[in-house]
Design an enzyme around this catalytic site. Structure first.
Site, PDB file in Angstrom:
ATOM      1  N   HIS A   1      40.327  16.036  21.958  1.00  0.00           N
ATOM      2  CA  HIS A   1      40.432  17.353  22.605  1.00  0.00           C
ATOM      3  C   HIS A   1      39.990  18.475  21.678  1.00  0.00           C
ATOM      4  O   HIS A   1      40.375  19.625  21.868  1.00  0.00           O
ATOM      5  CB  HIS A   1      41.867  17.601  23.091  1.00  0.00           C
ATOM      6  CG  HIS A   1      42.239  16.744  24.267  1.00  0.00           C
ATOM      7  ND1 HIS A   1      43.528  16.607  24.734  1.00  0.00           N
ATOM      8  CD2 HIS A   1      41.481  15.965  25.081  1.00  0.00           C
ATOM      9  CE1 HIS A   1      43.530  15.776  25.782  1.00  0.00           C
ATOM     10  NE2 HIS A   1      42.312  15.375  25.996  1.00  0.00           N
TER      11      HIS A   1
ATOM     12  N   CYS B   1      29.814  29.661  19.460  1.00  0.00           N
ATOM     13  CA  CYS B   1      29.438  30.498  20.591  1.00  0.00           C
ATOM     14  C   CYS B   1      28.919  29.584  21.701  1.00  0.00           C
ATOM     15  O   CYS B   1      27.999  28.796  21.472  1.00  0.00           O
ATOM     16  CB  CYS B   1      28.347  31.485  20.174  1.00  0.00           C
ATOM     17  SG  CYS B   1      27.727  32.447  21.570  1.00  0.00           S
TER      18      CYS B   1
ATOM     19  N   CYS C   1      24.947  30.801  22.501  1.00  0.00           N
ATOM     20  CA  CYS C   1      23.782  30.539  21.625  1.00  0.00           C
ATOM     21  C   CYS C   1      24.046  29.421  20.625  1.00  0.00           C
ATOM     22  O   CYS C   1      23.200  29.121  19.793  1.00  0.00           O
ATOM     23  CB  CYS C   1      23.357  31.813  20.910  1.00  0.00           C
ATOM     24  SG  CYS C   1      24.487  32.295  19.593  1.00  0.00           S
TER      25      CYS C   1
ATOM     26  N   CYS D   1      30.180  36.996  18.760  1.00  0.00           N
ATOM     27  CA  CYS D   1      28.984  36.462  18.121  1.00  0.00           C
ATOM     28  C   CYS D   1      27.960  37.593  17.944  1.00  0.00           C
ATOM     29  O   CYS D   1      28.045  38.615  18.633  1.00  0.00           O
ATOM     30  CB  CYS D   1      28.415  35.386  19.049  1.00  0.00           C
ATOM     31  SG  CYS D   1      26.967  34.548  18.418  1.00  0.00           S
TER      32      CYS D   1
ATOM     33  N   SER E   1      52.599  11.289  27.005  1.00  0.00           N
ATOM     34  CA  SER E   1      53.036  10.955  28.365  1.00  0.00           C
ATOM     35  C   SER E   1      51.971  10.132  29.088  1.00  0.00           C
ATOM     36  O   SER E   1      52.226   9.634  30.183  1.00  0.00           O
ATOM     37  CB  SER E   1      53.326  12.236  29.144  1.00  0.00           C
ATOM     38  OG  SER E   1      52.155  13.033  29.187  1.00  0.00           O
TER      39      SER E   1
HETATM   40  P1  NAD Z   1      52.917  15.498  26.614  1.00  0.00           P
HETATM   41  O1  NAD Z   1      53.648  16.777  26.337  1.00  0.00           O
HETATM   42  O2  NAD Z   1      52.433  15.245  27.980  1.00  0.00           O
HETATM   43  O3  NAD Z   1      53.858  14.254  26.243  1.00  0.00           O
HETATM   44  C1  NAD Z   1      54.519  14.176  24.997  1.00  0.00           C
HETATM   45  C2  NAD Z   1      55.427  12.970  25.050  1.00  0.00           C
HETATM   46  O4  NAD Z   1      55.972  12.779  23.754  1.00  0.00           O
HETATM   47  C3  NAD Z   1      56.609  13.149  26.004  1.00  0.00           C
HETATM   48  O5  NAD Z   1      56.788  11.963  26.729  1.00  0.00           O
HETATM   49  C4  NAD Z   1      57.806  13.370  25.069  1.00  0.00           C
HETATM   50  O6  NAD Z   1      59.001  12.824  25.613  1.00  0.00           O
HETATM   51  C5  NAD Z   1      57.374  12.600  23.855  1.00  0.00           C
HETATM   52  N1  NAD Z   1      57.964  13.067  22.608  1.00  0.00           N
HETATM   53  C6  NAD Z   1      58.315  14.338  22.260  1.00  0.00           C
HETATM   54  N2  NAD Z   1      58.782  14.375  20.996  1.00  0.00           N
HETATM   55  C7  NAD Z   1      58.736  13.083  20.547  1.00  0.00           C
HETATM   56  C8  NAD Z   1      59.082  12.473  19.314  1.00  0.00           C
HETATM   57  N3  NAD Z   1      59.593  13.177  18.299  1.00  0.00           N
HETATM   58  N4  NAD Z   1      58.900  11.116  19.187  1.00  0.00           N
HETATM   59  C9  NAD Z   1      58.412  10.369  20.211  1.00  0.00           C
HETATM   60  N5  NAD Z   1      58.074  10.901  21.418  1.00  0.00           N
HETATM   61  C10 NAD Z   1      58.227  12.252  21.567  1.00  0.00           C
HETATM   62  O7  NAD Z   1      51.765  15.395  25.515  1.00  0.00           O
HETATM   63  P2  NAD Z   1      50.385  14.636  25.592  1.00  0.00           P
HETATM   64  O8  NAD Z   1      50.508  13.323  26.265  1.00  0.00           O
HETATM   65  O9  NAD Z   1      49.767  14.744  24.253  1.00  0.00           O
HETATM   66  O10 NAD Z   1      49.645  15.636  26.600  1.00  0.00           O
HETATM   67  C11 NAD Z   1      48.428  15.820  26.497  1.00  0.00           C
HETATM   68  C12 NAD Z   1      48.045  17.290  26.092  1.00  0.00           C
HETATM   69  O11 NAD Z   1      48.878  18.018  25.213  1.00  0.00           O
HETATM   70  C13 NAD Z   1      46.809  17.153  25.349  1.00  0.00           C
HETATM   71  O12 NAD Z   1      45.846  17.848  26.056  1.00  0.00           O
HETATM   72  C14 NAD Z   1      47.023  17.784  23.977  1.00  0.00           C
HETATM   73  O13 NAD Z   1      45.788  18.308  23.564  1.00  0.00           O
HETATM   74  C15 NAD Z   1      48.037  18.766  24.279  1.00  0.00           C
HETATM   75  N6  NAD Z   1      48.922  19.335  23.227  1.00  0.00           N
HETATM   76  C16 NAD Z   1      48.676  19.208  21.885  1.00  0.00           C
HETATM   77  C17 NAD Z   1      49.582  19.736  20.966  1.00  0.00           C
HETATM   78  C18 NAD Z   1      49.296  19.569  19.498  1.00  0.00           C
HETATM   79  O14 NAD Z   1      48.147  19.589  19.060  1.00  0.00           O
HETATM   80  N7  NAD Z   1      50.358  19.382  18.691  1.00  0.00           N
HETATM   81  C19 NAD Z   1      50.727  20.400  21.392  1.00  0.00           C
HETATM   82  C20 NAD Z   1      50.937  20.534  22.786  1.00  0.00           C
HETATM   83  C21 NAD Z   1      50.039  19.973  23.672  1.00  0.00           C
END
Ligand code: NAD
Length: 254
Positions: free
Chosen positions: A119, A127, A130, A153, A194
């Site tokens: 992601h 940009c 360009c 930009c 998830s």
């Molecule tokens: P999600 O929020 O859908 O799911 C996270 C899962 O992790 C949940 O089931 C939750 O119960 C579980 N969880 C939370 N804390 C935990 C822990 N300490 N140990 C084990 N499990 C734990 O997240 P996802 O599946 O990554 O969703 C996808 C989107 O979220 C992506 O697009 C991603 O780019 C984005 N995102 C990224 C960040 C980041 O870079 N840290 C933060 C928020 C969202």
């Protein structure tokens, strides 16, 4: 009673091509909220209102007002024991590929030698008109110097970080690498996801098609739970060091 920590250690130690797939849940113990847990980011914001390509193009001030504080938030936290354990598994050669949905850069900061950031990431900008490329430092300097908080930009268009927004294409090379490794995987360990966001949500299907072992270490439910041989609902930063310890015990008994 089944000890899934030992099972996971045994699966990793016997794997030919183990792949780790991480989501926002691996970074919650560092202090970055995930998206879908109660209190997560999408409880407070509608993604299409603040983080879509459409908003970026039509209302860059709104997009950047949401986006700018996320750079400071990510810079203010540190990788946790789960990121460190994944890096250690890579260093030991037990994990051949790390695919992440996270844009926070914590895997790299924990020492992971190679990270497939499907992601995108906050670590650079560009940009869209360009294709001018710039560092995050420069991107933020321009944002902070602008009256409306929008970095621009030389061509006049607003600049964007390389985080993939809703409605934007995923980076092709990263996507190809992720699918290639998933196709080779005989073990896939999913940490803190998830598994609801496509196309990443399709990756575990490959290891199942290979009759491999799907292991899920995620507190919440996933659509693959009934098909996972190893299912841990525990916290990643507590559990992964236990897996490393179990691997050390396996090494001593070899
Ligand atoms: P999600 O929020 O859908 O799911 C996270 C899962 O992790 C949940 O089931 C939750 O119960 C579980 N969880 C939370 N804390 C935990 C822990 N300490 N140990 C084990 N499990 C734990 O997240 P996802 O599946 O990554 O969703 C996808 C989107 O979220 C992506 O697009 C991603 O780019 C984005 N995102 C990224 C960040 C980041 O870079 N840290 C933060 C928020 C969202």
């Amino acid at each position: 009673m089944t000890n899934f920590v030992d099972d996971l250690a045994a699966a990793l130690s016997g794997a030919k091509h183990a792949v780790v797939l991480t989501g926002a849940g691996i970074s919650t113990e560092s202090g970055i909220p995930d998206f879908r847990s109660p209190g997560g980011t999408w409880d407070k914001f509608d993604p299409m209102e603040v983080a879509s390509l459409d908003v970026f193009i039509r209302e860059p001030e709104r997009f950047w007002a949401f986006h700018r504080p996320r750079f400071d938030m990510v810079a203010s936290v540190a990788p946790n024991a789960a990121h460190a354990a994944v890096a250690e598994l890579q260093r030991r050669g037990l994990v051949k590929a790390l695919i992440t949905q996270n844009i926070d850069g914590l895997h790299r900061r924990a020492g992971s030698p190679d990270v497939i950031e499907i992601h995108g990431s906050l670590s650079s900008g560009r940009c869209l008109r360009c294709d001018f490329r710039l560092s995050t430092d420069e991107l933020l300097a321009r944002a902070d110097a602008a009256d409306d908080g929008v970095p621009r930009c030389e061509c006049g268009f607003q600049l964007k970080s390389n985080v993939v927004s809703f409605g934007e294409m995923l980076p092709g090379e990263e996507l190809d690498r992720a699918f290639e490794h998933a196709g080779l995987a005989d073990v896939m360990l999913v940490i803190g996801s998830s598994l609801l966001v496509a196309p990443v949500s399709n990756l575990p299907g490959f290891v199942l098609a290979n009759s491999g072992t799907l292991a899920i270490l995620t507190e919440g439910e996933t659509p693959y739970d009934s098909r996972a041989k190893i299912r841990l609902h525990t916290k990643a930063a507590e559990t992964l060091p236990q897996v490393l310890a179990a691997l050390d015990t396996l090494d001593q008994t070899d």
